[in-house]
Design a protein around this motif. Structure first.
Motif, short mmCIF file in Angstrom:
data_model
loop_
_atom_site.label_atom_id
_atom_site.label_comp_id
_atom_site.label_asym_id
_atom_site.label_seq_id
_atom_site.Cartn_x
_atom_site.Cartn_y
_atom_site.Cartn_z
N ASP A 11 0.84 -1.21 0.00
CA ASP A 11 0.00 0.00 0.00
C ASP A 11 0.87 1.26 0.00
O ASP A 11 0.58 2.24 -0.69
N HIS A 203 -7.32 -1.04 9.19
CA HIS A 203 -6.35 -0.46 8.24
C HIS A 203 -6.70 1.01 8.06
O HIS A 203 -7.74 1.33 7.48
N HIS A 205 -5.56 5.12 7.13
CA HIS A 205 -4.65 6.10 6.51
C HIS A 205 -4.68 7.36 7.36
O HIS A 205 -5.67 7.66 8.03
N ASN A 245 -0.28 5.44 5.02
CA ASN A 245 -0.90 4.65 6.08
C ASN A 245 -0.44 5.17 7.43
O ASN A 245 0.51 5.93 7.53
ZN ZN Z 1 -4.83 1.44 2.20
#
Ligand code: ZN
Length: 294
Positions: A11, A203, A205, A245
């Motif tokens: 990512d 998850h 950001h 992230n």
């Molecule tokens: Zn992501």
């Protein structure tokens, strides 16, 4: 014990403009392993024409060190991605869809229902081939085109993925819209619905600066699995609105400060973050790199 899934090599790098060599990717992942991180999203089996940074997935996997208790994951978005993944040594397939029709139609040219239908078969075939399968649900905390994504839609997609053979679910805040109160409510609803044994990952950001606050909210709701990126990779200054992230070493520092074990060697992770800045040839977003460990 906190389980970190390091997503920097996938990512993070996917959202960086500078192309990174296969050799540097392998070195990054090896350094992460040496610092105690055991779960790494290493590659994506996305169409190389769409994401050139991920074109060397097979090569990266071939060059990675084989170690006990280490898990390499690869992103799978379609049947063709599955076919590529099954020819490799990747341990876990991270099968992903978003949960918002507008977002999914723009990015994958199909509705959520169509995606879940197709990906359920991908999950089934992946699981029966002996690979682990993790279900990743993007835009779980909001969609930039639709705003709020009804929680029942996210629950429904999770249920279908679990039925198809996923052994864990990760809820992704794709464009950084989550807030801590919402995270707590969503995580608690997931545990109420699927039981506390559900392997639930989060998850985030750091798009609006709430990454660590959201991690902490998830922790208080009982979540022990979090995705993060070394040095906060993923915020290419030339890509519109791209923000990385949650930063791995900043998150580890928070957990260690709280007395929660992560099984990682923070000074070693920090060294890798600093090394990553030299690879990317730009200052990265991590805070601990600037301040040092207290
Ligand atoms: Zn992501």
């Amino acid at each position: 014990m906190i389980e970190i899934c390091e997503v920097g090599p996938r990512d993070g790098l996917q959202n960086e403009c500078k192309m990174v060599s296969t050799e540097s990717k392998v070195e990054l992942i090896t350094r992460l392993l040496d610092s105690g991180i055991r779960n790494i999203e290493a590659v994506s089996f996305v169409n190389p024409k769409v994401v050139p940074q991920m074109a060397d997935a097979e090569e990266v996997l071939k060059s990675l060190p084989k170690r006990n208790r280490v898990r390499y994951g690869g992103l799978v978005l379609s049947r063709s991605g599955l076919e590529r993944a099954l020819k490799t040594d990747v341990d876990f397939l991270h099968v992903v869809t978003t949960t918002s029709d507008s977002f999914n139609l723009r990015n994958a040219k199909r509705t959520v229902e169509q995606a879940v239908e197709e990906l359920s078969l991908v999950i089934k075939d992946g699981a029966s081939s002996g690979k682990g399968v993790s279900g990743v649900l993007g835009t779980s905390f909001g969609c930039p085109f639709e705003g709020e994504v009804p929680l029942e839609n996210v629950l429904k997609a999770a249920e279908r993925f679990l039925e198809a053979g996923c052994t864990e679910i990760t809820l992704a805040d794709t464009t950084g819209m989550a807030n801590p109160v919402q995270v707590q409510k969503v995580a608690e609803t997931f545990f109420d619905t699927f039981g506390m044994d559900l392997l639930l990952g989060l998850h985030f950001h750091n798009t609006r600066g709430l990454g660590l606050a959201n991690v902490l909210a998830g922790y208080h709701a009982g979540v022990r699995r979090f995705d993060s990126s070394i040095a906060g990779l993923g915020g290419c200054p030339f890509a519109p609105k791209a923000v990385g992230n949650v930063c791995t070493e900043d998150m580890i520092n928070m957990f260690h400060g709280m007395g929660a074990d992560t099984g990682t060697d923070l000074p070693a992770v920090l060294e890798t973050a600093k090394w990553m800045e030299t690879v990317m040839e730009r200052p990265l977003d991590g805070m601990l790199m600037k301040a040092g460990i207290a």
